[in-house]
Design an enzyme around this catalytic site. Sequence first.
Site, short mmCIF file in Angstrom:
data_model
loop_
_atom_site.label_atom_id
_atom_site.label_comp_id
_atom_site.label_asym_id
_atom_site.label_seq_id
_atom_site.Cartn_x
_atom_site.Cartn_y
_atom_site.Cartn_z
N CYS A 91 -0.41 29.53 18.10
CA CYS A 91 0.62 28.78 17.38
C CYS A 91 0.51 27.27 17.54
O CYS A 91 1.06 26.53 16.72
CB CYS A 91 2.01 29.22 17.85
N HIS A 359 7.05 29.39 9.90
CA HIS A 359 6.03 29.02 10.89
C HIS A 359 4.65 29.48 10.41
O HIS A 359 4.20 30.58 10.73
CB HIS A 359 6.40 29.69 12.22
N CYS A 389 5.17 26.60 21.95
CA CYS A 389 4.77 27.70 22.82
C CYS A 389 3.54 28.36 22.21
O CYS A 389 3.26 28.19 21.03
CB CYS A 389 5.91 28.71 22.99
#
Length: 403
Positions: A91, A359, A389
Amino acid sequence: MTEAYIYDVVRTPRGRGKNTGTLHEITALSLSSQVLGAIRDRNSLDTSLVDDVIWGCVTPIGEQGADIARTAVLMADYAETTAGVQINRFCASALEAVNMASAKVIAGEADFAIGGGVECMSRIPMGSDGGAWPTDPQVAIKTRFVPQGISADAIATKYGISRDDCDAYAVESQKRSAKSWAEGRFKRSILPVKDQLGTIILDHDETVRGDASMQSLGSLEPSFKMMGEVMPGFDAVILQRYPELEKINHVHHAGNSSGIVDGSAGVLIGSKEAGERAGLKPRARIVATASVGSEPSIMLTGPEFVAAKVLKKAGMTAKDIDLFELNEAFASVVLRYMQAFDIPHDKINVCGGSIAMGHPLGATGAMIVGIVLEELERTGKETALINLCVGAGMGTGTIIQRI
């Protein structure tokens, strides 16, 4: 060593990551090349001055594979001397790409470099690239692998974060995102996406629901309860690592977790001297960057530790930061981060976040650089700390200072 500066940030709007989403017909390569083309055109940039393009992509297979960065450079009609490399830190890939671009400038390897990324989740589903971590029993057992949703629920359980806490945070994310769009806060960085005919097909984030409420979210069932408690029983795995929890409280669902979307973004980084030669004015300075590893089973607590590391590198404390931008992978991730540093809600994710806007895994890090930079410029504030994160237990962070 020289310093690295941000000269521009461009991002596409985020399209719903389903085959009914507006961007489903647009490939990751097209999104990437449109972003690169906009960076060139907006800045009248001689692309022979761009030494490298570092591009995040979390599922680099099929049409997103084979070093999509270099292919996008060529499709965007950049000088053939501009190199391109695809990277994957899950991510945080796009923020890592920005940090790598900055490092190249600081080290003198590059005068200009572009960091960013792409993910077309409607066309290349998350997890379709496989990997030993979740699929090889020997690896999964050793690392106590669980899906991220179980990790997010474990964070909520461990730190006393309730379902109501998560839902209230999610409602506020939706309201802030809707307000930011209504007020035009993203207008400097947004690039409307065009189809093959040159027609604009999307000019706004597609998943924002400003009318979300505690009542509407309260009707949603926990997304990870079944896989945690029944099949295949991942609660038992996380409890081996955290036996003090006794039982996992499943609080996350589609409404308080990040949305699955398509999108791309890029950040133009360069030295002061390169900017002056190109006639460009810097918008921000890269103050410090860092990445860390963290416990891989709970996996999503990395932002707390990398924030501490990057603040120490910069000789700063949390009180020196005007705005915090932490990707809203799950509500509990941000709420725990706020606990750890005693951050008031009016200083973090002030324009909303991925719970509302989505996202796109390989692109989000660059997107939130642009969001917080525009907010620093709008409010006249000076410093921001940007965090994500990361799967398998990591965190990536960057501190910027508005010029």
